[in-house]
Structure formats: structure tokens, C-alpha cells
Design a protein around this motif. Structure first.
Motif, PDB file in Angstrom:
ATOM      1  N   ALA A 174       0.830  -1.209   0.000  1.00  0.00           N
ATOM      2  CA  ALA A 174       0.000   0.000   0.000  1.00  0.00           C
ATOM      3  C   ALA A 174       0.866   1.260   0.000  1.00  0.00           C
ATOM      4  N   ILE A 175       1.963   1.245   0.746  1.00  0.00           N
ATOM      5  CA  ILE A 175       2.853   2.409   0.788  1.00  0.00           C
ATOM      6  C   ILE A 175       3.514   2.624  -0.568  1.00  0.00           C
ATOM      7  N   ILE A 176       3.902   1.535  -1.220  1.00  0.00           N
ATOM      8  CA  ILE A 176       4.486   1.644  -2.564  1.00  0.00           C
ATOM      9  C   ILE A 176       3.486   2.252  -3.544  1.00  0.00           C
ATOM     10  N   ASP A 177       2.225   1.925  -3.375  1.00  0.00           N
ATOM     11  CA  ASP A 177       1.176   2.474  -4.240  1.00  0.00           C
ATOM     12  C   ASP A 177       0.809   3.907  -3.889  1.00  0.00           C
ATOM     13  N   GLY A 178       1.447   4.464  -2.882  1.00  0.00           N
ATOM     14  CA  GLY A 178       1.225   5.865  -2.547  1.00  0.00           C
ATOM     15  C   GLY A 178       0.276   6.114  -1.386  1.00  0.00           C
ATOM     16  N   CYS A 179      -0.097   5.066  -0.672  1.00  0.00           N
ATOM     17  CA  CYS A 179      -0.997   5.235   0.469  1.00  0.00           C
ATOM     18  C   CYS A 179      -0.195   5.608   1.723  1.00  0.00           C
ATOM     19  N   GLY A 180      -0.708   6.520   2.490  1.00  0.00           N
ATOM     20  CA  GLY A 180      -0.131   6.816   3.785  1.00  0.00           C
ATOM     21  C   GLY A 180      -0.679   5.862   4.832  1.00  0.00           C
ATOM     22  N   TYR A 181      -0.325   6.112   6.095  1.00  0.00           N
ATOM     23  CA  TYR A 181      -0.777   5.236   7.158  1.00  0.00           C
ATOM     24  C   TYR A 181      -2.303   5.240   7.267  1.00  0.00           C
ATOM     25  N   TRP A 182      -2.903   6.411   7.113  1.00  0.00           N
ATOM     26  CA  TRP A 182      -4.348   6.518   7.264  1.00  0.00           C
ATOM     27  C   TRP A 182      -5.083   5.765   6.166  1.00  0.00           C
ATOM     28  N   ARG A 183      -4.692   5.984   4.910  1.00  0.00           N
ATOM     29  CA  ARG A 183      -5.354   5.298   3.797  1.00  0.00           C
ATOM     30  C   ARG A 183      -5.077   3.805   3.842  1.00  0.00           C
ATOM     31  N   THR A 184      -3.901   3.412   4.291  1.00  0.00           N
ATOM     32  CA  THR A 184      -3.606   1.984   4.424  1.00  0.00           C
ATOM     33  C   THR A 184      -4.529   1.337   5.436  1.00  0.00           C
ATOM     34  N   PHE A 185      -4.756   2.037   6.542  1.00  0.00           N
ATOM     35  CA  PHE A 185      -5.644   1.497   7.573  1.00  0.00           C
ATOM     36  C   PHE A 185      -7.081   1.405   7.067  1.00  0.00           C
ATOM     37  N   ILE A 186      -7.568   2.470   6.414  1.00  0.00           N
ATOM     38  CA  ILE A 186      -8.969   2.516   6.005  1.00  0.00           C
ATOM     39  C   ILE A 186      -9.248   1.588   4.833  1.00  0.00           C
TER      40      ILE A 186
END
Length: 278
Positions: A174-186
Motif C-alpha cells: 500500500a505504501i508503494i502504491d502511494g498510500c499513507g498510514y491513514w489510507r492503508t488502515f482505512i
């Protein structure tokens, strides 16, 4: 004795023990249901009637006739919806932080949070009452709802243990795809956590629905009573109409039973779909 006979005998013994245990566990429930349809004169017959000889279905109608029980039902449902939503989301957020984020002192904070489980509720009752009175929250639902949005230690523990079993590869992808911690969690972690979300929802709903002490302390208005306070209102000073009391208890029991079976099925489906064991 052949192996097949041994297996048959062991099954008979096991099922016999389980049947006796089931009867012992279900006996109070059966007594409550049968008492709810008995006339008062038949409640204390000896030997007790396992199946009532006379049925008084008016007990259920009298519950709604004597008290605004439907309003109490809706009041409790309103509190439960907000409290379950608050507990489920806030506890998941904190559990995600403890499970997936690395920061100095995280383990110490987690142990400190777990330690709060051992603090009895009654030791904090007076300070909380004074605080809510200062806020002007008495005779409102806020003391029963707002604390759930700050997480519950036991639910946080459940979420953390579940999140730790989710491979870190999902977070890294998810981080590689550009998600931060919040978007990864949600968008990644929370949808995979349906089993534990359902478990927490079951616990939270049962806790709120069966709560008697909290509403008793903070709710003074008759119109704002919860269903447990309504059941208590059916108790007289000198006599108790057991048929009415048990009828109200059966009515209060129905939603918890239905929600449990509904979420139990969803929980199993969530484990199968996600492929993650909690």
C-alpha cells in the motif's frame, strides 16, 4: 470390546454429558420464557410447571401499556448504535498503531493500556460523575456514548492481536502504491479485519444493551430511560409482577440473540473471504 463399540460408547457418554450441560444452562432461560406467559398465581406452584397449563399472553401487551417500553427500546438502540460505532472504530485505530507502527515506548504504552483493564469501574465512578456534571452532561446520553470514542482496552487488545497476524507485505504494498498510514488502515487493513470487527461489535452491543448502572447514574428523565431501567421500573416496592418482569426481559433479550447469530455468520464469512486467521 471392538473399536466400533468403544467409539459408540464414548459418543454416548460425550453426548450425554453435553445434553445434561445444555439442560442446566438453558433451564433459567426456559424458566424466564415460560414465566413470561404465566398468570401470577402459577409462577410459584410446586412442583413448578415445565410447560404452563394456562397461558397469559397479555403480559407482553401489559408491558407496553404500563410503560412507554417502545421508547425505552429506541433510546437504548440509539445509544448502542453510537457506542458500538465509536468503540469499533477508535479501538481499531489504536490497535493498528500498536500492531503496525514502531515508535519509542510503544511496548510500554501498550502494557500501561492493558493495566487499565485491572482498574475496577467503580473506582472511577465518582470522578467521572463529577467531571460529567461539570460538563453539564447529566441527564443526557453523552456520558454513555462519548467515552466509547476514546477506545476500550480490551477491544484494543483484540484488534492488536488480529492486526499482528496480517502480513506486513500488505502495508508495504500500500505504501508503494502511494498510500499513507491513514489510507492503508482505512482501505487495506480494516476491510480485511471484518471478523474481529464483528466480534468487537457483539461485545460492545451486549455491554451497552445490558448496561444498568451507567443509565441509572446519569439518566433522570423518564422519557430518556433505557430498556434496563424500564425493566427495573416494573419492580414494585412490596410485590413483583413476575410475569410482566419476565415478559420485558424476553423482549430485551431478542435483539441480542438475533444480532449474535447474524454477526456470527458474518464473522465466519469474513474469515473465509479474507483468508486471515485472527
Amino acid at each position: 470390546m471392538t473399536t466400533s463399540r468403544r467409539n459408540l460408547l464414548s459418543r454416548i457418554v460425550i453426548y450425554g454429558i453435553l445434553t445434561i450441560g445444555a439442560v442446566i444452562v438453558c433451564a433459567p432461560l426456559w424458566w424466564m420464557i415460560t414465566t413470561s406467559v404465566k398468570p401470577l398465581a402459577d409462577v410459584f406452584l410446586f412442583p413448578p410447571e415445565i410447560i404452563p397449563s394456562r397461558f397469559r399472553w397479555d403480559n407482553y401487551a401489559d408491558v407496553f401499556r404500563l410503560l412507554p417500553f417502545g421508547r425505552y427500546f429506541l433510546n437504548t438502540l440509539l445509544i448502542a448504535v453510537f457506542a458500538v460505532a465509536g468503540s469499533s472504530f477508535s479501538s481499531a485505530l489504536v490497535g493498528y498503531g500498536f500492531a503496525k507502527l514502531r515508535f519509542p515506548g510503544s511496548q510500554a504504552l501498550f502494557m500501561l493500556m492493558l493495566g487499565t483493564i485491572m482498574i475496577p469501574y467503580y473506582t472511577t465512578l465518582v470522578p467521572q460523575f463529577i467531571m460529567y456534571r461539570t460538563f453539564g452532561w447529566l441527564n443526557t446520553y453523552l456520558p454513555l456514548i462519548v467515552p466509547s470514542f476514546f477506545g476500550t482496552p480490551f477491544y484494543i487488545f483484540l484488534y492488536r492481536q488480529f492486526f499482528r497476524n496480517i502480513p506486513r507485505d500488505y502495508n508495504e504494498a500500500a505504501i508503494i502504491d502511494g498510500c499513507g498510514y491513514w489510507r492503508t488502515f482505512i482501505r487495506v487493513i480494516l476491510p480485511m479485519s471484518i471478523p474481529v470487527v464483528n466480534v468487537v461489535a457483539i461485545y460492545a452491543f451486549n455491554g451497552v444493551w445490558n448496561d444498568f448502572l451507567g443509565p441509572l447514574i446519569y439518566i433522570n428523565s423518564e422519557k430518556q430511560r433505557t430498556i434496563q431501567l424500564g425493566i427495573n421500573a416494573l419492580r414494585g416496592l412490596h410485590t413483583v409482577e413476575w410475569g410482566l418482569l419476565m415478559a420485558a426481559s424476553v423482549i430485551a433479550l431478542v435483539p441480542t440473540v438475533l444480532i449474535f447469530f447474524f454477526l456470527q455468520r458474518k464473522m465466519i464469512q469474513g474469515v473465509v473471504v479474507s483468508g486471515v486467521k485472527g
